[in-house]
Design an enzyme around this catalytic site. Structure first.
Site, PDB file in Angstrom:
ATOM      1  N   HIS A 117      -3.555   5.927   3.901  1.00 28.41           N
ATOM      2  CA  HIS A 117      -4.368   4.802   3.451  1.00 28.41           C
ATOM      3  C   HIS A 117      -3.859   3.465   3.975  1.00 28.41           C
ATOM      4  O   HIS A 117      -4.619   2.640   4.487  1.00 28.41           O
ATOM      5  CB  HIS A 117      -4.403   4.810   1.925  1.00 28.41           C
ATOM      6  CG  HIS A 117      -5.292   3.794   1.304  1.00 28.41           C
ATOM      7  ND1 HIS A 117      -4.866   2.524   0.956  1.00 28.41           N
ATOM      8  CD2 HIS A 117      -6.601   3.850   0.950  1.00 28.41           C
ATOM      9  CE1 HIS A 117      -5.859   1.859   0.418  1.00 28.41           C
ATOM     10  NE2 HIS A 117      -6.921   2.631   0.390  1.00 28.41           N
ATOM     11  N   ASP A 166       0.832  -1.204   0.000  1.00 21.85           N
ATOM     12  CA  ASP A 166       0.000   0.000   0.000  1.00 21.85           C
ATOM     13  C   ASP A 166       0.868   1.256   0.000  1.00 21.85           C
ATOM     14  O   ASP A 166       1.937   1.274  -0.621  1.00 21.85           O
ATOM     15  CB  ASP A 166      -0.902  -0.045   1.248  1.00 21.85           C
ATOM     16  CG  ASP A 166      -2.257   0.596   1.013  1.00 21.85           C
ATOM     17  OD1 ASP A 166      -2.301   1.828   0.924  1.00 21.85           O
ATOM     18  OD2 ASP A 166      -3.264  -0.137   0.935  1.00 21.85           O
ATOM     19  N   SER A 207     -11.263  -0.603  -0.813  1.00 19.29           N
ATOM     20  CA  SER A 207     -10.019  -0.635  -0.028  1.00 19.29           C
ATOM     21  C   SER A 207     -10.280  -1.003   1.417  1.00 19.29           C
ATOM     22  O   SER A 207      -9.432  -1.611   2.078  1.00 19.29           O
ATOM     23  CB  SER A 207      -9.339   0.740  -0.047  1.00 19.29           C
ATOM     24  OG  SER A 207      -8.501   0.890  -1.146  1.00 19.29           O
TER      25      SER A 207
END
Length: 804
Positions: free
Chosen positions: A226, A182, A531
């Site tokens: 994220h 990620d 996600s």
């Protein structure tokens, strides 16, 4: 609506085309005859006319270490390095400024290289090269929840899928390693620090062993959070508790500043995670290319073959079909769609003075249904506290009263929390602009919302001395778990596979985020997207692996798919389509308790394209009896509506011994003469006693209804322009028309700038000089209309472009 002429005059222009699965027309003359040279395949969007530097991924014919191992062969890194070196040497003889960036050998055999785009074709005739792929951009599949609606108490998703019951049974992810591929991960976050050892993973953006998120102030782009959010959903253990709170984490930073990255780093991250001993990997990233044969998907497929459970998000381009993007298109990896948790809907009325109506009053949020309904018991004094800041409550008596609050400046949940801290038993928040504002689950006190108009009525009531309010709140209906509109849908082009494989919560998911402030490390945020759904499945896979440490990836995937719960669309009252929900929403306790597994967990019979007569396709699946006793299974296959033209032939019953597996063969016969062209959805039901496993299946009659064109572009390239489109199935006829852009739509037609025939999938490009019929067009905005004919279907789509 403009309708394209049905008969096109095709003029062949002297321009360069980019055709996916490109095969060079390279010939050598020998005694008047031509011998075709062997060439590699070229996939994707590359402007072959440009001299600008570009990066591509080169796949070698020499098999990767894992691919060779799966085929019973022996492959060594040294041998691959030698083969790779030969190809690189040949390339550098042809292109002296070609620069190799990354080299791959474990789950992908090849390298990434930067060179001028117009030299890419030089790679295709080099011995040992199998294919060339573009270095496409990958971004995170997440949407940040509006700061006003963020609530730190919304972490209900892990218990919803049954994580708490798994913890009670002793499964917490201990001993299982999950790789987070990620934007990096804040391994110093108090809720995550326990999950990391001395080795944290790797940073492929800055090429070091510190895979931390991008901090604020990076000159290359925005800060990121994220990967930390994803990691928290998997394994947080603090104020937030993830699905597998005792799992070990490894972080691989493949997406850099601003949350974007490229194929070369994603493939490198997959390779490193496999080599570092990950048991599960999570990739909450993607692009919009619906194609299974890209370097990232190939790497994921071989990672699965090596025994690493690969989980990836399905994309956020829904709700239309065919919107799944790579790597969610992978043949083997578990692709995940996003759902919203169930909720009850309540109606609400408020009353003050007789004759004053508040028709906009609605329930906004509440801590519990009991506290919400408690407001029905009596009258309450209400007090205006402005914006509801803590200072707005100072000197005011709110004990047992209702706080009247205006929207604005800070989060709704903070307003409700301040009201609770001041002793209020409820709140009314009115809008500060026209219209209705958002609902917010889990508010600290029962909260009603109104429009600005009704809020002004309440203020007028206070001014008139009418400062008491009563409530009439009633349960209206329940909404079950639903698929999020943004969640991408399948099928996958070319393989026609069902995607997603499963679904999981992905709306308003609260998890960890970095603060980039050591003095205040407790950061939390609410995001939504596939996600957020994928790490629920990655965490679930960790628990299933802890319970069954010797299981292969197929068993883990099947356990999650076979036991998923079918979701019903509340709008139609019918089950969501297979390509919307996959096998359904995962349920951990059932997956952990599975006594039978059916693999694979979904089937596609592909397309049946005969104009007349019967076409038969053969398929099989495997039944695994995990119990300690022999079981007898029966089968039933039913397609929606029981169409007369589809017939499935399989065994009626099958005995499988304890701890054994057995293959079940079945044929599907389709009589296309009895069926309308289109998409047909069915279910294979495997029954044993009271246990039923439903396996989704689909087929197409005729050419599938995929979009013939999904995007188009016009970009400046030196003194000319690159014009092109994405054509998932190619085009028998392709034409580009320009129109003036007037009043937000089509203006007068300017002319055709390109006409082509028999264009392969999936990308088409050509160079355009900027003029039409000899007249140079001024810079500005135009409508680029793309006409496509393919498989008996024509489409004409328009896109706003800008000529610079």
């Amino acid at each position: 609506m403009h309708r394209k002429k049905s008969k096109l005059l095709i003029s062949f222009l002297a321009i360069v085309l980019l055709l996916s699965t490109f095969s060079m027309g390279a010939f050598a003359n020998t005694n008047g005859s031509a011998t075709e040279l062997r060439t590699a395949e070229l996939f994707g969007e590359i402007n072959l006319a440009s001299s600008r530097p570009t990066t591509v991924i080169v796949e070698l014919e020499a098999e990767s270490v894992v691919e060779a191992k799966q085929k019973g062969k022996k492959q060594t890194k040294a041998k691959l390095a030698s083969e790779r070196g030969k190809v690189v040497a040949d390339l550098q003889k042809k292109v002296n400024n070609a620069s190799v960036n990354r080299e791959y050998d474990h789950v992908f055999s090849g390298f990434s290289v930067e060179l001028p785009a117009n030299k890419v074709t030089e790679i295709l005739t080099i011995p040992g090269v199998k294919a060339v792929y573009p270095n496409v951009e990958y971004t995170v599949d997440a949407l940040e929840v509006d700061a006003e609606t963020f609530n730190p108490n919304m972490m209900e998703s892990a218990p919803f899928i049954g994580s708490d019951l798994a913890w009670d049974a002793g499964y917490t992810g201990e001993g299982v390693t999950v790789a987070i591929i990620d934007t990096g991960t804040d391994y110093t976050h108090p809720d995550l620090a326990h999950a990391f050892g001395d080795y944290k993973g790797y940073d492929f953006v800055d090429n070091n062993e510190d895979p931390q998120e991008t901090p604020p102030g990076d000159p290359r782009g925005g800060s990121t959070n994220h990967g930390t959010h994803v990691a928290g959903t998997v394994a947080a253990n603090g104020l937030i508790k993830g699905v597998a709170p005792d799992a070990t984490l490894l972080a691989y930073r493949v997406l850099g500043p601003g949350g974007s990255g490229s194929t070369e780093n994603v493939v490198a991250g997959i390779e490193r995670a496999v080599q570092d001993g990950a048991d599960v990997m999570n990739l909450s990233l993607g692009n919009t290319l619906n194609n299974p044969d890209w370097a990232t998907s190939i790497a994921l497929d071989w990672a699965m073959a090596e025994g690493v459970v690969a989980v990836t998000s399905n994309g956020n381009s829904g709700p239309n079909n065919w919107t799944v993007g790579s790597p969610g298109t992978s043949r083997e990896a578990i692709s995940v769609g996003a759902t919203r948790l169930p909720y009850n809907v309540f109606s609400s009325k408020i009353a003050t003075t007789e004759g004053v109506a508040y028709p906009s009053a609605k329930v906004m949020g509440f801590p519990s249904e009991e506290e919400l309904l408690e407001l029905n018991n009596g009258e309450y004094e209400f007090v205006y506290v402005g914006l509801g800041a803590a200072s707005d409550f100072e000197g005011k008596d709110l004990e047992g009263k209702i706080a009247l609050i205006s929207r604005g400046e800070f989060a709704f949940v903070d307003k409700a929390t301040n009201a609770k801290n001041a002793g209020a038993v409820g709140a009314i928040i009115f809008n500060n602009v026209a219209g209705e504002h958002a609902d917010v689950p889990g508010m600290a006190v029962p909260t009603i919302k109104t429009t600005l108009e009704d809020g002004q009525k309440l203020l007028a009531e206070i001014e008139a001395g009418n400062n008491t309010v009563s409530f009439d709140i009633e349960f209206a209906y329940e909404v079950g778990e639903t698929v999020a509109d943004f969640s991408s849908r399948g099928p996958v082009l070319e393989t026609w596979m069902i995607k997603p494989d499963v679904s999981a919560p992905g709306v308003n998911i609260t998890s960890t985020i970095p603060t980039h402030d050591p003095n205040n490390p407790y950061g939390y945020g609410a995001f939504q997207g596939t996600s957020m759904a994928a790490p629920h499945v990655a965490g679930a896979a960790a628990l299933v692996l802890q319970a069954n440490p010797y299981w292969g990836v197929d068993n883990v995937k099947a356990a999650l798919m076979n036991t998923a719960e079918e979701m019903i669309n509340p709008t139609t009252g019918k089950a969501y389509a297979h390509n919307t929900q996959g096998a359904g929403s995962i349920r951990l306790p059932d997956a952990l308790d599975a006594k039978t597994l059916v693999t694979p967990g979904s089937h596609s019979f592909g397309k049946f394209v005969k104009d007349t007569g019967r076409q038969v396709e053969k398929q099989h699946f495997t039944i695994k009896n995990l119990s300690s006793e022999r079981k007898r299974y029966s089968f039933d296959v039913e397609f929606a509506g029981n169409p007369a033209g589809i017939k499935v032939m399989t065994s009626n019953n099958l005995n499988v011994q304890a701890g054994k597996s057995q293959q079940v063969n079945f044929n599907v016969q389709v009589d296309t003469a009895k069926l309308e062209p289109g998409y047909y959805e069915g279910t294979i039901t495997v029954s044993e006693g009271e246990t039923k496993i439903e396996v989704p299946t689909i087929l197409f009659v005729g050419e599938p209804d995929y979009p013939r064109v999904t995007s188009a572009f016009l970009e400046k390239d030196g003194d000319s322009y690159v014009v092109g489109s994405y054509l998932p199935g190619g085009a028998e006829v392709l034409e580009y028309d320009l129109y003036q852009f007037v009043n937000g739509g089509f203006g007068p037609e300017i002319g055709t700038i390109g006409s082509f025939a028999n264009v392969p999938a999936p990308i088409h490009e050509f160079n355009w000089g900027g003029s039409v019929n000899g007249n140079e067009l001024p810079n500005g905005q135009y409508v680029l209309a793309v006409y496509v004919e393919q498989g008996g279907v024509s489409e004409y789509r328009a896109y706003l472009v800008e000529k610079e």
